[in-house]
Design a protein around this motif. Sequence first.
Motif, PDB file in Angstrom:
ATOM      1  N   LYS A  32       0.614  -1.464  -0.115  1.00  0.00           N
ATOM      2  CA  LYS A  32      -0.095   0.128   0.359  1.00  0.00           C
ATOM      3  C   LYS A  32       1.141   1.182   0.175  1.00  0.00           C
ATOM      4  CE  LYS A  32      -4.276   2.231   2.201  1.00  0.00           C
ATOM      5  NZ  LYS A  32      -4.809   1.897   4.137  1.00  0.00           N
ATOM      6  N   VAL A  60      -4.110   7.319  -2.407  1.00  0.00           N
ATOM      7  CA  VAL A  60      -3.645   6.173  -1.631  1.00  0.00           C
ATOM      8  C   VAL A  60      -3.938   4.811  -3.122  1.00  0.00           C
ATOM      9  CG1 VAL A  60      -3.869   4.288   0.273  1.00  0.00           C
ATOM     10  CG2 VAL A  60      -4.081   6.981   0.492  1.00  0.00           C
ATOM     11  N   TYR A  62      -2.102   0.634  -4.233  1.00  0.00           N
ATOM     12  CA  TYR A  62      -1.668  -0.705  -4.049  1.00  0.00           C
ATOM     13  C   TYR A  62      -0.814  -1.326  -5.156  1.00  0.00           C
ATOM     14  CZ  TYR A  62      -4.477  -1.581  -0.524  1.00  0.00           C
ATOM     15  OH  TYR A  62      -5.241  -1.505   0.889  1.00  0.00           O
TER      16      TYR A  62
END
Length: 127
Positions: A32, A60, A62
């Motif tokens: 992350k 944000v 991944y």
Amino acid sequence: MVVDPNVKLHDSVTASRSGKDEEEAKYFLGQKVELLEDIVNDGTYPHAKIGTLMMPKGSVGYIKDIGEFLQVIRVYEVHFFGTEMEVDIIGCREHELKLIEDGYVSEDILEQEAMDAHRKKMAKLNK
């Protein structure tokens, strides 16, 4: 074609690791990360004008994949969930990211754990 002089463009002459990337990848699949700066189209995304905001600072996501551009620039394919941007998977450079959570487990470790579990199971069956 009019090009905004404030937009950084990358080409095979000016695009090197330039000290911003480590020799080995800093991030791995599943980790992350947070964007440290706005990502704008530098011309590598063909469906938007150069200079278009692709993903804002603070987003944000991944790490989905790791590749290279022009064989000298490490690019992390980052999947950003829940954004209202046109695209939710963006190529990011190492210096544009900050690790938030370490969700990385080496495939070697996972394979070794699977082999150990299989050996234990087989040992019980063979007794």
